[in-house]
Motif scaffolding. Structure first.
Motif, PDB file in Angstrom:
ATOM      1  N   MET A 166      11.914  -3.395 -14.495  1.00  0.00           N
ATOM      2  CA  MET A 166      11.454  -3.671 -14.753  1.00  0.00           C
ATOM      3  C   MET A 166       9.914  -3.311 -15.098  1.00  0.00           C
ATOM      4  N   CYS A 167       9.389  -1.841 -14.881  1.00  0.00           N
ATOM      5  CA  CYS A 167       7.763  -1.910 -14.707  1.00  0.00           C
ATOM      6  C   CYS A 167       7.975  -0.333 -14.961  1.00  0.00           C
ATOM      7  N   CYS A 168       6.442  -0.059 -15.136  1.00  0.00           N
ATOM      8  CA  CYS A 168       6.459   1.156 -15.647  1.00  0.00           C
ATOM      9  C   CYS A 168       4.737   2.022 -14.740  1.00  0.00           C
ATOM     10  N   GLY A 169       4.902   2.960 -13.663  1.00  0.00           N
ATOM     11  CA  GLY A 169       3.884   3.380 -12.829  1.00  0.00           C
ATOM     12  C   GLY A 169       3.795   2.258 -11.748  1.00  0.00           C
ATOM     13  N   ALA A 170       2.354   2.877 -11.372  1.00  0.00           N
ATOM     14  CA  ALA A 170       1.989   1.785 -10.052  1.00  0.00           C
ATOM     15  C   ALA A 170       1.675   0.178 -10.737  1.00  0.00           C
ATOM     16  N   HIS A 171       0.946   1.212 -11.086  1.00  0.00           N
ATOM     17  CA  HIS A 171       0.496  -0.149 -12.022  1.00  0.00           C
ATOM     18  C   HIS A 171       0.308  -0.419 -13.490  1.00  0.00           C
ATOM     19  N   GLY A 172       1.131   0.340 -14.284  1.00  0.00           N
ATOM     20  CA  GLY A 172       1.031   0.662 -15.705  1.00  0.00           C
ATOM     21  C   GLY A 172       1.436   1.488 -16.382  1.00  0.00           C
ATOM     22  N   ARG A 191       9.605  15.421 -11.662  1.00  0.00           N
ATOM     23  CA  ARG A 191      10.121  16.533 -12.970  1.00  0.00           C
ATOM     24  C   ARG A 191      11.100  17.731 -12.074  1.00  0.00           C
ATOM     25  N   ASP A 192      10.587  17.834 -10.368  1.00  0.00           N
ATOM     26  CA  ASP A 192      10.545  19.018  -9.579  1.00  0.00           C
ATOM     27  C   ASP A 192      11.423  18.259  -8.389  1.00  0.00           C
ATOM     28  N   ASP A 193      12.170  17.129  -8.836  1.00  0.00           N
ATOM     29  CA  ASP A 193      13.171  16.801  -7.694  1.00  0.00           C
ATOM     30  C   ASP A 193      13.957  15.837  -8.608  1.00  0.00           C
ATOM     31  N   ILE A 194      15.512  16.179  -8.543  1.00  0.00           N
ATOM     32  CA  ILE A 194      16.305  15.556  -9.448  1.00  0.00           C
ATOM     33  C   ILE A 194      16.822  13.987  -8.514  1.00  0.00           C
ATOM     34  N   ASP A 195      16.710  13.668  -7.545  1.00  0.00           N
ATOM     35  CA  ASP A 195      16.328  12.972  -5.842  1.00  0.00           C
ATOM     36  C   ASP A 195      15.688  12.392  -6.320  1.00  0.00           C
ATOM     37  N   LEU A 196      14.188  12.798  -6.372  1.00  0.00           N
ATOM     38  CA  LEU A 196      12.942  11.716  -6.469  1.00  0.00           C
ATOM     39  C   LEU A 196      12.991  11.062  -8.139  1.00  0.00           C
ATOM     40  N   GLN A 197      13.513  12.138  -8.692  1.00  0.00           N
ATOM     41  CA  GLN A 197      13.588  11.726 -10.792  1.00  0.00           C
ATOM     42  C   GLN A 197      14.471   9.967 -10.743  1.00  0.00           C
ATOM     43  N   ASP A 207       0.950  -1.142  -0.220  1.00  0.00           N
ATOM     44  CA  ASP A 207      -0.182  -0.082  -0.309  1.00  0.00           C
ATOM     45  C   ASP A 207       1.187   1.748   0.255  1.00  0.00           C
ATOM     46  N   GLN A 208       2.127   0.995   0.490  1.00  0.00           N
ATOM     47  CA  GLN A 208       2.799   2.532   0.657  1.00  0.00           C
ATOM     48  C   GLN A 208       3.787   2.842  -0.819  1.00  0.00           C
ATOM     49  N   LEU A 209       3.950   1.445  -0.820  1.00  0.00           N
ATOM     50  CA  LEU A 209       4.627   1.863  -2.503  1.00  0.00           C
ATOM     51  C   LEU A 209       3.436   2.111  -3.336  1.00  0.00           C
ATOM     52  N   ASN A 210       2.270   1.877  -3.020  1.00  0.00           N
ATOM     53  CA  ASN A 210       1.541   2.196  -4.640  1.00  0.00           C
ATOM     54  C   ASN A 210       1.238   3.713  -4.475  1.00  0.00           C
ATOM     55  N   PHE A 211       1.397   3.755  -3.100  1.00  0.00           N
ATOM     56  CA  PHE A 211       1.191   5.393  -2.511  1.00  0.00           C
ATOM     57  C   PHE A 211       2.254   6.835  -3.208  1.00  0.00           C
ATOM     58  N   PHE A 212       3.749   6.081  -2.296  1.00  0.00           N
ATOM     59  CA  PHE A 212       4.806   6.464  -2.345  1.00  0.00           C
ATOM     60  C   PHE A 212       4.650   7.140  -4.146  1.00  0.00           C
ATOM     61  N   ILE A 213       4.685   5.528  -5.268  1.00  0.00           N
ATOM     62  CA  ILE A 213       5.032   5.905  -6.300  1.00  0.00           C
ATOM     63  C   ILE A 213       3.823   6.804  -7.464  1.00  0.00           C
ATOM     64  N   ASN A 214       2.762   6.645  -7.145  1.00  0.00           N
ATOM     65  CA  ASN A 214       1.539   7.580  -7.746  1.00  0.00           C
ATOM     66  C   ASN A 214       1.634   8.865  -6.939  1.00  0.00           C
ATOM     67  N   ASN A 215       1.892   9.038  -5.846  1.00  0.00           N
ATOM     68  CA  ASN A 215       2.011  10.239  -5.090  1.00  0.00           C
ATOM     69  C   ASN A 215       3.033  11.301  -5.936  1.00  0.00           C
ATOM     70  N   ASN A 216       4.149  10.664  -6.288  1.00  0.00           N
ATOM     71  CA  ASN A 216       5.717  11.402  -7.056  1.00  0.00           C
ATOM     72  C   ASN A 216       5.748  11.361  -8.397  1.00  0.00           C
ATOM     73  N   TRP A 252       1.264   7.327 -15.739  1.00  0.00           N
ATOM     74  CA  TRP A 252       1.469   8.821 -16.045  1.00  0.00           C
ATOM     75  C   TRP A 252       1.146   9.991 -16.156  1.00  0.00           C
ATOM     76  N   ASN A 253      -0.396  10.090 -16.922  1.00  0.00           N
ATOM     77  CA  ASN A 253      -0.967  10.536 -16.852  1.00  0.00           C
ATOM     78  C   ASN A 253      -1.440  11.351 -15.534  1.00  0.00           C
ATOM     79  N   GLN A 254      -1.056  11.082 -14.480  1.00  0.00           N
ATOM     80  CA  GLN A 254      -0.816  12.464 -13.041  1.00  0.00           C
ATOM     81  C   GLN A 254      -0.161  13.216 -13.472  1.00  0.00           C
ATOM     82  N   ASN A 255       1.433  13.054 -14.185  1.00  0.00           N
ATOM     83  CA  ASN A 255       2.134  13.960 -14.185  1.00  0.00           C
ATOM     84  C   ASN A 255       1.658  15.417 -15.363  1.00  0.00           C
ATOM     85  N   ILE A 256       1.858  16.190 -14.741  1.00  0.00           N
ATOM     86  CA  ILE A 256       1.915  17.484 -15.683  1.00  0.00           C
ATOM     87  C   ILE A 256       2.351  17.299 -17.456  1.00  0.00           C
ATOM     88  N   TYR A 257       3.587  16.804 -17.190  1.00  0.00           N
ATOM     89  CA  TYR A 257       3.822  16.331 -18.430  1.00  0.00           C
ATOM     90  C   TYR A 257       4.494  15.728 -19.668  1.00  0.00           C
TER      91      TYR A 257
END
Length: 221
Positions: free
Chosen positions: A105-111, A88-94, A74-83, A115-120
């Motif tokens: 070998m994954c992309c996003g929390a569930h797929g 693009r705002d924090d190089i360390d987070l990036q 649950d925490q991993l899901n929250f972390f990935i979706n939230n961040n 990445w639609n949640q990111n403005i870019y």
């Protein structure tokens, strides 16, 4: 033989237990110092800090993940979706997100569509970014023949259908890949957890034995 000497002979502190316990504590102290040194070294190399920390904490994370599997998921899901939003705002987070997606070998929390949640990266018509409907390069399937990372490999990839995407990017989510990693390493993680617990219990028993010997000597002094 003096009375004092006779009393000491009746109860003595075991030298073997004393020195073995001393060595036991020294080993753990040295391990702690080594881990601290790794952490300080990683901190000095700020853009590599998360790589160093993940390498150092992977064992601990595996043990905790085995015990608190659902909570960690649950925490991993929250972390990935939230961040994803702040990618693009924090190089360390990036760097951390990129490392996570490359490692599992994954992309996003569930797929990839997370990445639609990111403005870019979102696919809205109002998004003027060149990265629109794309994903970060860390989602891309690596070509072993390429020595240089193509940071634009994820551009426009989500405009394609699901089958076509699979040729270029990872389509599985990181939460699911985490669960798979945990299952694949279940025996190793459980073994390390049990081994660590047994070592701690052994150290406690040695300490208690030493305390009992000291009390016996004092009682006969």
């Amino acid at each position: 033989m003096s009375r004092k000497h006779r009393h000491l002979k009746g109860a003595e502190v075991s030298c073997c237990v004393k020195y073995f316990l001393f060595g036991f504590n020294i080993i753990f102290w040295l391990l702690g110092a080594a881990f601290l040194g790794i952490g300080l070294w990683a901190w000095a190399e700020k853009f590599s800090v998360f790589l160093g920390l993940i390498f150092f904490l992977e064992l601990t994370a595996g043990i905790l993940a085995f015990v608190f599997k659902d909570w960690i998921k649950d925490q991993l899901n929250f972390f990935i979706n939230n961040n994803i939003k702040a990618y693009r705002d924090d190089i360390d987070l990036q760097n951390l997100i990129d490392f996570t997606q490359e490692y599992w070998m994954c992309c996003g929390a569930h797929g990839p569509d997370d990445w639609n949640q990111n403005i870019y990266f979102n696919c809205t018509d109002r998004n003027p970014s060149r990265e629109r409907c794309g994903v970060p390069f860390s989602c891309c399937i690596k070509n072993p023949a390429e020595d240089i990372i193509n940071t634009q490999c994820g551009y426009d990839v989500r405009l394609q259908g699901d089958l076509d995407r699979q040729k270029y990017i990872y389509t599985k989510g990181c939460v699911g890949q985490f669960e798979k990693w945990l299952q694949d390493n279940l025996i190793v993680v459980a073994g390390i957890f049990v081994g660590t617990a047994l070592l701690q219990i052994f150290g406690i028993c040695l300490a208690q034995n030493l305390v009992s010997d000291v009390k016996a000597v004092k009682a006969n002094w």
